[in-house]
Design a protein around this motif. Structure first.
Motif, PDB file in Angstrom:
ATOM      1  N   ALA A   1       0.801  -1.225   0.000  1.00  0.00           N
ATOM      2  CA  ALA A   1       0.000   0.000   0.000  1.00  0.00           C
ATOM      3  C   ALA A   1       0.832   1.272   0.000  1.00  0.00           C
ATOM      4  O   ALA A   1       0.347   2.330  -0.403  1.00  0.00           O
TER       5      ALA A   1
ATOM      6  N   ALA B   1      -4.864  -1.587   4.624  1.00  0.00           N
ATOM      7  CA  ALA B   1      -3.656  -1.275   3.861  1.00  0.00           C
ATOM      8  C   ALA B   1      -2.453  -1.917   4.535  1.00  0.00           C
ATOM      9  O   ALA B   1      -2.167  -1.650   5.710  1.00  0.00           O
TER      10      ALA B   1
ATOM     11  N   VAL C   1      -5.347   2.332  -3.168  1.00  0.00           N
ATOM     12  CA  VAL C   1      -5.996   2.728  -1.911  1.00  0.00           C
ATOM     13  C   VAL C   1      -6.894   3.939  -2.132  1.00  0.00           C
ATOM     14  O   VAL C   1      -8.067   3.957  -1.713  1.00  0.00           O
TER      15      VAL C   1
END
Length: 293
Positions: free
Chosen positions: A11, A32, A20
């Motif tokens: 992430a 994440a 994201v």
């Protein structure tokens, strides 16, 4: 449905960040995953559920995979042996409820068994989960990360791609396509999406675009594989696994096999992809020595 939690691995990277943000904008909750929860929180704050994931450490798997059904999968560059370093974690994820995996793969992975992406694709095909391969061509962002210091500090690009053309693509476009696949598994499930820009460029052309944008000459050297490996290890500080994988990717370009273009961005996102010239204009400050952080 909106409100469901979707997992994004990698992430904190260039592509993961885009995924994201796209999922959050669509109204989904995001778990994440980065190397540590703190590294994720520094970027996203409390907008996501931050977790630390190590594919080789089973103690991190439950907090990462349990309770999610869809996930974006990115192979950490330093993990070059996916059969032992990643697939056990993916088996855990499947067995604990993940039913759709969108995998950031590589253009031509189906033909290039030397890259680790091919082994992950093969596992996904037989895994029983719904899969989507997002086969990205060469990222614009590799020139602001992996090869940043060569351009910024040495005014050169040094890769063993010869005179072959490469279908570059912007990470923003790749991340948006991956998010679209996560948001609509019915449309994009069990499909391979090869994502490229709209032009294939040689590195001579790339050097020319950078020269024009930066106002100073950027040259392109055409080293052989062994010179490149020595440079990537000693100068760029790459781990051996990453150096070998990138050498394989550049060899594909050298052989004239990396220039294929697709209209995936337009088809999936309804817009044209970002060109390398646009990217260079957007990111130009990263290649200016006196602006380095």
């Amino acid at each position: 449905m909106a409100g469901e939690t979707i997992l994004v691995t990698g992430a904190t990277g260039n592509i993961g960040r885009v995924v994201v943000e796209e999922l959050l904008a669509a109204g989904f909750s995001v778990r994440a995953a980065g190397r540590t929860p703190e590294s994720v929180t520094r970027i996203f704050g409390n907008r996501v559920e931050s977790v630390g994931l190590d594919f080789t450490d089973q103690s991190t798997w439950a907090s990462t995979f349990d309770g999610v059904h869809r996930m974006f999968l990115m192979r950490p560059p330093h993990l070059g042996k996916p059969k032992t370093q990643m697939i056990p974690a993916l088996e855990y994820a499947r067995d604990h409820g993940v039913t759709h995996m969108v995998f950031l793969s590589l253009q031509g992975a189906e033909k290039n068994k030397a890259v680790p992406h091919a082994a992950i694709e093969a596992w996904l095909r037989g895994s029983g989960v719904t899969w989507t391969y997002v086969r990205a061509s060469f990222f614009h962002q590799n020139l602001t990360t992996t090869h940043l210091t060569d351009i910024r500090d040495r005014d050169r690009i040094l890769v063993p791609a010869g005179r072959g053309a490469t279908a570059f693509v912007d990470g923003v476009d790749v991340g948006a396509v991956a998010a679209a696949a996560l948001l609509d598994p019915g449309k994009h499930g069990n499909a391979a999406l090869t994502v490229t820009g709209s032009e294939a460029l040689t590195y001579d052309q790339v050097a020319g675009i950078l020269t024009a944008e930066l106002g100073r000459p950027i040259t392109y050297s055409r080293p052989g594989i062994f010179r490149y490996l020595r440079h990537s290890r000693k100068v760029l500080g790459m781990p051996w696994g990453m150096a070998l994988v990138t050498a394989a990717i550049y060899t594909t370009a050298r052989m004239g096999l990396a220039g294929g273009l697709t209209d995936t961005v337009h088809h999936v996102l309804g817009r044209e992809p970002v060109s390398f010239a646009e990217f260079a204009r957007r990111e130009r400050d990263k290649w200016i020595p006196n602006l380095q952080s």
